[in-house]
Every structure is written in structure tokens, then in C-alpha cells.
Design a protein around this motif. Sequence first.
Motif, PDB file in Angstrom:
ATOM      1  N   GLY A  44      35.177  31.373  42.688  1.00 22.85           N
ATOM      2  CA  GLY A  44      35.426  31.798  41.322  1.00 22.85           C
ATOM      3  C   GLY A  44      35.081  30.657  40.381  1.00 22.85           C
ATOM      4  N   LYS A  45      34.616  31.016  39.186  1.00 18.48           N
ATOM      5  CA  LYS A  45      34.289  30.016  38.177  1.00 18.48           C
ATOM      6  C   LYS A  45      35.501  29.767  37.288  1.00 18.48           C
ATOM      7  N   LYS A  46      35.457  28.713  36.503  1.00 18.31           N
ATOM      8  CA  LYS A  46      36.493  28.456  35.512  1.00 18.31           C
ATOM      9  C   LYS A  46      36.609  29.694  34.614  1.00 18.31           C
ATOM     10  N   GLY A  47      37.831  30.206  34.449  1.00 17.33           N
ATOM     11  CA  GLY A  47      38.058  31.377  33.618  1.00 17.33           C
ATOM     12  C   GLY A  47      38.073  32.693  34.371  1.00 17.33           C
ATOM     13  N   ASP A  48      37.644  32.693  35.636  1.00 15.28           N
ATOM     14  CA  ASP A  48      37.712  33.908  36.447  1.00 15.28           C
ATOM     15  C   ASP A  48      39.165  34.182  36.836  1.00 15.28           C
ATOM     16  N   TRP A  49      39.395  35.375  37.364  1.00 14.96           N
ATOM     17  CA  TRP A  49      40.739  35.806  37.714  1.00 14.96           C
ATOM     18  C   TRP A  49      40.909  35.841  39.227  1.00 14.96           C
ATOM     19  N   LEU A  50      42.081  35.412  39.694  1.00 17.10           N
ATOM     20  CA  LEU A  50      42.473  35.564  41.090  1.00 17.10           C
ATOM     21  C   LEU A  50      43.289  36.840  41.169  1.00 17.10           C
ATOM     22  N   MET A  51      42.841  37.775  41.996  1.00 16.40           N
ATOM     23  CA  MET A  51      43.466  39.082  42.115  1.00 16.40           C
ATOM     24  C   MET A  51      44.157  39.202  43.469  1.00 16.40           C
ATOM     25  N   VAL A  52      45.296  39.893  43.483  1.00 17.13           N
ATOM     26  CA  VAL A  52      45.982  40.228  44.730  1.00 17.13           C
ATOM     27  C   VAL A  52      46.072  41.746  44.772  1.00 17.13           C
ATOM     28  N   GLY A  53      45.383  42.358  45.726  1.00 15.82           N
ATOM     29  CA  GLY A  53      45.315  43.813  45.816  1.00 15.82           C
ATOM     30  C   GLY A  53      46.566  44.440  46.399  1.00 15.82           C
ATOM     31  N   ILE A  54      46.539  45.757  46.547  1.00 16.29           N
ATOM     32  CA  ILE A  54      47.716  46.504  46.979  1.00 16.29           C
ATOM     33  C   ILE A  54      48.115  46.226  48.422  1.00 16.29           C
ATOM     34  N   ASP A  55      47.205  45.712  49.220  1.00  7.40           N
ATOM     35  CA  ASP A  55      47.530  45.364  50.606  1.00  7.40           C
ATOM     36  C   ASP A  55      47.669  43.859  50.805  1.00  7.40           C
ATOM     37  N   GLY A  56      47.796  43.111  49.691  1.00 10.09           N
ATOM     38  CA  GLY A  56      47.966  41.665  49.779  1.00 10.09           C
ATOM     39  C   GLY A  56      46.659  40.896  49.884  1.00 10.09           C
ATOM     40  N   GLU A  57      45.539  41.596  49.849  1.00  9.70           N
ATOM     41  CA  GLU A  57      44.248  40.920  49.924  1.00  9.70           C
ATOM     42  C   GLU A  57      43.970  40.192  48.614  1.00  9.70           C
ATOM     43  N   MET A  58      43.333  39.038  48.701  1.00  6.74           N
ATOM     44  CA  MET A  58      43.030  38.247  47.515  1.00  6.74           C
ATOM     45  C   MET A  58      41.526  38.150  47.326  1.00  6.74           C
ATOM     46  N   TYR A  59      41.111  38.100  46.066  1.00 16.15           N
ATOM     47  CA  TYR A  59      39.698  37.980  45.740  1.00 16.15           C
ATOM     48  C   TYR A  59      39.557  37.496  44.305  1.00 16.15           C
ATOM     49  N   ALA A  60      38.372  36.984  43.986  1.00 14.05           N
ATOM     50  CA  ALA A  60      38.076  36.519  42.634  1.00 14.05           C
ATOM     51  C   ALA A  60      37.427  37.654  41.859  1.00 14.05           C
ATOM     52  N   CYS A  61      37.703  37.698  40.558  1.00 14.52           N
ATOM     53  CA  CYS A  61      37.080  38.683  39.671  1.00 14.52           C
ATOM     54  C   CYS A  61      36.490  37.939  38.480  1.00 14.52           C
ATOM     55  N   ASP A  62      35.216  38.131  38.245  1.00 17.90           N
ATOM     56  CA  ASP A  62      34.531  37.509  37.125  1.00 17.90           C
ATOM     57  C   ASP A  62      35.244  37.862  35.817  1.00 17.90           C
ATOM     58  N   ALA A  63      35.382  36.901  34.917  1.00 17.28           N
ATOM     59  CA  ALA A  63      36.116  37.102  33.663  1.00 17.28           C
ATOM     60  C   ALA A  63      35.534  38.247  32.832  1.00 17.28           C
ATOM     61  N   ALA A  64      34.210  38.373  32.774  1.00 16.36           N
ATOM     62  CA  ALA A  64      33.590  39.446  31.985  1.00 16.36           C
ATOM     63  C   ALA A  64      33.869  40.813  32.601  1.00 16.36           C
ATOM     64  N   ILE A  65      33.846  40.909  33.910  1.00 17.96           N
ATOM     65  CA  ILE A  65      34.152  42.175  34.589  1.00 17.96           C
ATOM     66  C   ILE A  65      35.624  42.520  34.404  1.00 17.96           C
ATOM     67  N   PHE A  66      36.492  41.511  34.503  1.00 19.34           N
ATOM     68  CA  PHE A  66      37.923  41.743  34.283  1.00 19.34           C
ATOM     69  C   PHE A  66      38.153  42.344  32.901  1.00 19.34           C
ATOM     70  N   LYS A  67      37.503  41.769  31.895  1.00 20.68           N
ATOM     71  CA  LYS A  67      37.685  42.228  30.517  1.00 20.68           C
ATOM     72  C   LYS A  67      37.234  43.679  30.343  1.00 20.68           C
ATOM     73  N   LYS A  68      36.174  44.080  31.038  1.00 20.75           N
ATOM     74  CA  LYS A  68      35.654  45.442  30.930  1.00 20.75           C
ATOM     75  C   LYS A  68      36.480  46.469  31.706  1.00 20.75           C
ATOM     76  N   THR A  69      37.142  46.050  32.784  1.00 24.15           N
ATOM     77  CA  THR A  69      37.733  47.027  33.698  1.00 24.15           C
ATOM     78  C   THR A  69      39.249  46.971  33.844  1.00 24.15           C
ATOM     79  N   TYR A  70      39.898  45.957  33.298  1.00 22.80           N
ATOM     80  CA  TYR A  70      41.345  45.825  33.465  1.00 22.80           C
ATOM     81  C   TYR A  70      42.041  45.675  32.116  1.00 22.80           C
ATOM     82  N   GLU A  71      43.287  46.102  32.069  1.00 24.80           N
ATOM     83  CA  GLU A  71      44.189  45.827  30.955  1.00 24.80           C
ATOM     84  C   GLU A  71      45.426  45.191  31.543  1.00 24.80           C
ATOM     85  N   LEU A  72      45.898  44.123  30.928  1.00 17.19           N
ATOM     86  CA  LEU A  72      47.115  43.493  31.409  1.00 17.19           C
ATOM     87  C   LEU A  72      48.315  44.384  31.081  1.00 17.19           C
TER      88      LEU A  72
END
Length: 74
Positions: A44-72
Motif C-alpha cells: 500500500g502507498k502512503k494514504g491508502d487504506w488497510l481493510m479487514v474483511g468480513i472473514d478477517g482477511e486483510m488487504y490494501a485499498c488504493d485511496a482513490a478507489i476507497f473514495k469512489k466505493t466506500y463511505e465511512l
Amino acid sequence: MLTIHQDQIPDLEFKEAIKKPIPIKCIQINEPFEVETMEGTMRGKKGDWLMVGIDGEMYACDAAIFKKTYELCE
């Protein structure tokens, strides 16, 4: 075997679907990072998001993709 290329949507009868609104845990990381995922190590780059999914899996999400697809959630 059907081969599907990234830049060409196949002429098939697609259906529409909406992603279920399932809350997940996330945090924006302000430095480059690596996370071990089910598919291997992901960077993940500076500003990207660390995500924890419904089964406890972790992954990075690009900041621009996060902004388009998620709401806090509040």
C-alpha cells in the motif's frame, strides 16, 4: 476456453448487481506499508487504506478507489 481481456467487455448478457452494504473495518495509513493477504504480500502507498474483511482477511485499498466505493460509517 473463453479468454476475457481487460480492455474488452465480452458480448454476453450481463445482469446488474449491487454490492451488499456490509460494514468492514478500515484505517488510512499515512506511510507506505505491506500486508500479508490470502493471495500473498500486497503493498500500500502512503494514504491508502488497510481493510479487514468480513472473514478477517486483510488487504490494501488504493485511496482513490476507497473514495469512489466506500463511505465511512458514523
